[in-house]
Write a protein that holds these residues in place. Structure first.
Motif, mmCIF file in Angstrom:
data_model
loop_
_atom_site.group_PDB
_atom_site.id
_atom_site.type_symbol
_atom_site.label_atom_id
_atom_site.label_comp_id
_atom_site.label_asym_id
_atom_site.label_seq_id
_atom_site.Cartn_x
_atom_site.Cartn_y
_atom_site.Cartn_z
ATOM 1 N N ARG A 220 0.773 -1.151 -0.029
ATOM 2 C CA ARG A 220 -0.206 -0.278 0.001
ATOM 3 C C ARG A 220 1.023 1.219 0.024
ATOM 4 N N THR A 221 0.775 2.034 -0.992
ATOM 5 C CA THR A 221 1.517 3.223 -1.215
ATOM 6 C C THR A 221 0.447 4.412 -0.717
ATOM 7 N N PHE A 222 1.303 5.569 -0.446
ATOM 8 C CA PHE A 222 0.236 6.545 -0.002
ATOM 9 C C PHE A 222 1.004 8.012 -0.428
ATOM 10 N N VAL A 223 0.138 9.104 -0.216
ATOM 11 C CA VAL A 223 0.556 10.450 -0.673
ATOM 12 C C VAL A 223 -0.269 11.263 0.469
ATOM 13 N N LEU A 224 0.481 11.954 1.514
ATOM 14 C CA LEU A 224 -0.091 12.842 2.415
ATOM 15 C C LEU A 224 0.635 14.237 2.171
ATOM 16 N N PRO A 225 0.084 15.077 1.782
ATOM 17 C CA PRO A 225 0.919 16.524 1.467
ATOM 18 C C PRO A 225 1.326 17.135 3.013
ATOM 19 N N VAL A 226 2.387 17.959 2.658
ATOM 20 C CA VAL A 226 2.897 18.544 3.940
ATOM 21 C C VAL A 226 2.024 19.857 4.329
ATOM 22 N N CYS A 247 -13.690 20.592 7.209
ATOM 23 C CA CYS A 247 -12.208 20.365 7.079
ATOM 24 C C CYS A 247 -12.102 19.727 5.586
ATOM 25 N N ALA A 248 -11.011 20.101 4.826
ATOM 26 C CA ALA A 248 -10.779 19.773 3.860
ATOM 27 C C ALA A 248 -9.186 19.785 3.692
ATOM 28 N N LEU A 249 -8.635 18.632 2.464
ATOM 29 C CA LEU A 249 -7.443 18.542 2.286
ATOM 30 C C LEU A 249 -7.137 18.027 0.837
ATOM 31 N N ASP A 250 -6.349 18.734 -0.015
ATOM 32 C CA ASP A 250 -6.210 18.399 -1.395
ATOM 33 C C ASP A 250 -4.909 17.416 -1.536
ATOM 34 N N GLY A 251 -4.777 16.602 -2.263
ATOM 35 C CA GLY A 251 -3.631 15.850 -2.742
ATOM 36 C C GLY A 251 -3.333 14.743 -1.849
ATOM 37 N N VAL A 252 -4.265 13.873 -1.548
ATOM 38 C CA VAL A 252 -4.428 12.896 -0.552
ATOM 39 C C VAL A 252 -4.458 11.625 -1.259
ATOM 40 N N PHE A 253 -3.795 10.788 -1.366
ATOM 41 C CA PHE A 253 -3.784 9.374 -1.992
ATOM 42 C C PHE A 253 -3.182 8.253 -1.280
ATOM 43 N N PRO A 254 -4.381 7.141 -1.384
ATOM 44 C CA PRO A 254 -5.473 7.228 -1.758
ATOM 45 C C PRO A 254 -6.528 7.841 -0.856
ATOM 46 N N SER A 255 -7.150 8.788 -1.178
ATOM 47 C CA SER A 255 -8.526 9.506 -0.271
ATOM 48 C C SER A 255 -9.275 8.336 0.304
ATOM 49 N N SER A 256 -9.441 7.244 -0.376
ATOM 50 C CA SER A 256 -10.537 6.371 0.342
ATOM 51 C C SER A 256 -9.833 5.742 1.628
ATOM 52 N N GLU A 257 -8.470 5.697 1.848
ATOM 53 C CA GLU A 257 -7.869 4.983 2.973
ATOM 54 C C GLU A 257 -7.634 6.068 4.034
ATOM 55 N N ARG A 275 -15.198 11.956 -0.609
ATOM 56 C CA ARG A 275 -13.909 11.787 -1.208
ATOM 57 C C ARG A 275 -13.987 11.936 -2.823
ATOM 58 N N SER A 276 -13.265 12.730 -3.407
ATOM 59 C CA SER A 276 -13.336 12.891 -4.786
ATOM 60 C C SER A 276 -11.795 12.976 -5.238
ATOM 61 N N ARG A 277 -11.420 11.988 -5.988
ATOM 62 C CA ARG A 277 -10.112 11.749 -6.613
ATOM 63 C C ARG A 277 -8.987 11.905 -5.354
ATOM 64 N N ASP A 278 -8.470 13.063 -5.275
ATOM 65 C CA ASP A 278 -7.260 13.145 -4.281
ATOM 66 C C ASP A 278 -7.896 14.329 -3.399
#
Length: 549
Positions: A220-226, A247-257, A275-278
């Motif tokens: 499982r890989t992920f992206v959590l922006p700084v 509360c909102a945050l963009d650039g989250v992958f995968p946002s479903s997790e 959740r919508s895309r990232d």
């Protein structure tokens, strides 16, 4: 005679070495004419297996044919120029020697037994629970056992894609060997399966390629922006009043997790997450409690891959009680004293009918002597509270009912009414009062009642004096009304006819007099003897009298 059991390890090795040396140094060996053969030559045997080894020669009179080995052996047959032994439980690589004498010369023929075994264990080391995208991931394949190592290969796989292929180094007797490979984790690796496979290649020995694959492991890989989550909260929050926070945050992958937590102080909220895309967005309804009054923090946590991004915003929780507006009597009798009171909570400044209370938290009050004009009068109170530099205002009102007796307005109900016979009319003798009175008008001397406020047909029977009475629980009020009903148009017709007769008589008299005057008037003639002479009048014989003007 060949012993049926192997000699102890050290003695056995020395004996083989001495036999070999003696054979090399023996003069007869240099001129040996007959060869000694070992069958099978250099065999490959699965660990723990058995093998029959045959030593044979074409020497016509061989002596002392035997098989020298450190393995457990058992004679299984012999004949002219040959001898066979069964080797059992072969667990390691070994070297065997067929030996014998021919015409006094020693014969020796070696053969190497190669033992192969499949790995006892092929396992891919556990992957990290989450792997950041763009970071190197080291895959570790752990192999225990397996021989021969020179023909054992370890392959690291992503799905069916080969990532690395390496020889398994080290001795097979060692407990474990580890083969590693490094890959750069990407978004496409999320959910990918990784495994490792061993390949024991015995095709050169005529056996085949033997594979053993580990159980797959999913990455499982992920992206959590700084960047921190964007938190939107109100500046202030009233106790008991629900408000929304987001509360909102963009650039989250995968946002479903990703997981989102919202809290007001120690009070955990229950957000609805979309959740919508990232993009990740959470909305929650927050209702502050009385014991939370004062400065508080709204906290938003977004967690993914064991990492957390947190935002917090300050707000002020406050209580705004009121304004509460009360009347000492909501329905007050006319002439009574009514007290109007407006109050609110602590720190709240109230204004009653524009007049301020003495101090914040104190009530405002006024008194009045209730009269008829105060009936349905509305009183207004406003409250003001300063919260975190913001001024909050609230208003309320209450209506006073004054109880007073019935009254009939004489302007609408005159003392004398003149109505014409056979017309529709409305008697406007309605009354006011609280409670609302009932009004009835009766003709004096009879039971004839005239409807009030509704049209009715008037005739001569309604002529007379009426008593109009308004009654309620607060008393009665009575007025007299004279209703004069006149016959329809009779005096006017009589006068009109008399005027017509007089006008007719006068007209006839004037006409007769005019005719008589014309008969007595003179006649003028013109004498035409000379055109240049002026006209002269001829006087009549009789003198006519002047008509009076």
């Amino acid at each position: 005679m060949v012993p049926s059991r192997p000699l102890p390890g050290t003695c056995r090795t020395l004996l083989l070495f001495l036999l070999l040396v003696c054979g090399l140094l023996s003069p007869g060996s240099q001129g040996q004419e007959f060869a000694l053969r070992v069958q099978p030559q250099n065999p490959v045997l699965h660990a723990g297996g058995s093998l029959v080894v045959n030593c044979s020669t074409e020497c016509p009179d061989p002596k002392l044919l035997t098989l020298e080995t450190s393995l457990l052996k058992e004679p299984v047959g012999d004949g002219p120029g040959w001898v066979a032994f069964k080797l059992s439980n072969v667990t390691s690589d070994s070297r065997v020697l067929c030996a014998g004498f021919c015409n006094g010369s020693q014969m020796i023929s070696p053969s190497n037994i190669t033992v192969y075994r499949f790995p006892d264990q092929v396992e891919l080391a556990p992957l990290p629970p989450w792997q950041p995208v763009g970071k190197n991931l080291t895959l570790r394949c752990q192999v225990a056992g397996g021989a021969p190592r020179s023909q054992l290969t370890v392959v690291l796989l992503r799905g069916q894609e080969e990532l690395s292929r390496q020889r398994a180094a080290g001795e097979p007797t060692k407990a474990e060997v580890e083969v590693t490979a490094t890959v750069l984790a990407g978004r496409s690796d999320h959910g990918a399966s990784f495994s490792c496979r061993t390949e024991l290649d015995l095709r050169p020995q005529g056996l085949g390629l033997f594979e053993n694959t580990s159980a797959p492991r999913q990455l499982r890989t992920f992206v959590l922006p700084v960047t921190l989550p964007h938190l939107v909260v109100p500046r202030s929050l009233e106790v008991g009043t629900p408000r929304q926070v987001t509360c909102a945050l963009d650039g989250v992958f995968p946002s479903s997790e990703a997981e989102v937590q919202l809290a007001l102080g120690d009070q955990m909220l229950n957000p609805a997450v979309t959740r919508s895309r990232d993009r990740l967005s959470a909305t929650a309804t927050v209702t502050a409690l009385a014991d939370q009054e004062g400065p508080q923090d709204i906290v938003c946590n977004v967690t993914l891959g064991g990492e957390t991004r947190e935002s917090r915003q300050n707000l002020t929780v406050f209580s705004f009680l009121g304004p509460i507006l009360n009347l000492s009597e909501s329905s007050a009798p006319e002439g009574s004293i009514v007290t109007v009171t407006c109050m609110a909570g602590a720190r709240v400044h109230v204004f009653l009918e524009g007049f301020a209370a003495a101090a914040p938290g104190q009530p405002a009050q006024l008194q009045l002597n209730a009269t008829e004009i105060d009936d349905q009068r509305s009183f207004f109170c406003s409250a003001m509270l300063k919260v975190d530099g913001e001024v909050l205002n609230r208003n309320t009102s209450v209506q006073l009912r004054v109880l007073y007796g019935p009254k009939i307005d004489r302007a609408k109900c005159p003392e004398r009414l003149k109505w014409k016979d056979k017309t529709n009319q409305v008697l406007q003798c309605q009354a006011r009062g609280n409670p609302a009175p009932q009004v009835h008008c009766w003709q004096e001397g009879s039971s004839l009642e005239v409807p009030v406020g509704t049209p009715f047909f008037v005739n001569l029977k309604y002529q007379g004096t009426y008593r109009c009475q308004a009654a309620s629980s607060r008393g009665t009020y009575t007025l007299k009304v004279v209703m004069d009903v006149q016959g329809r148009n009779r005096p006017f017709v009589t006068i009109f006819m008399a005027v017509l007769v007089i006008v007719g008589l006068v007209t006839v008299a004037v006409a007769l007099k005019y005719v008589h005057g014309v008969k007595r008037r003179g006649i003028y003639k013109v004498k035409q003897e000379n055109a240049s002479l002026p006209l002269t009048s001829v006087q009549p014989i009789e003198t006519v009298a002047e008509e009076p003007s």
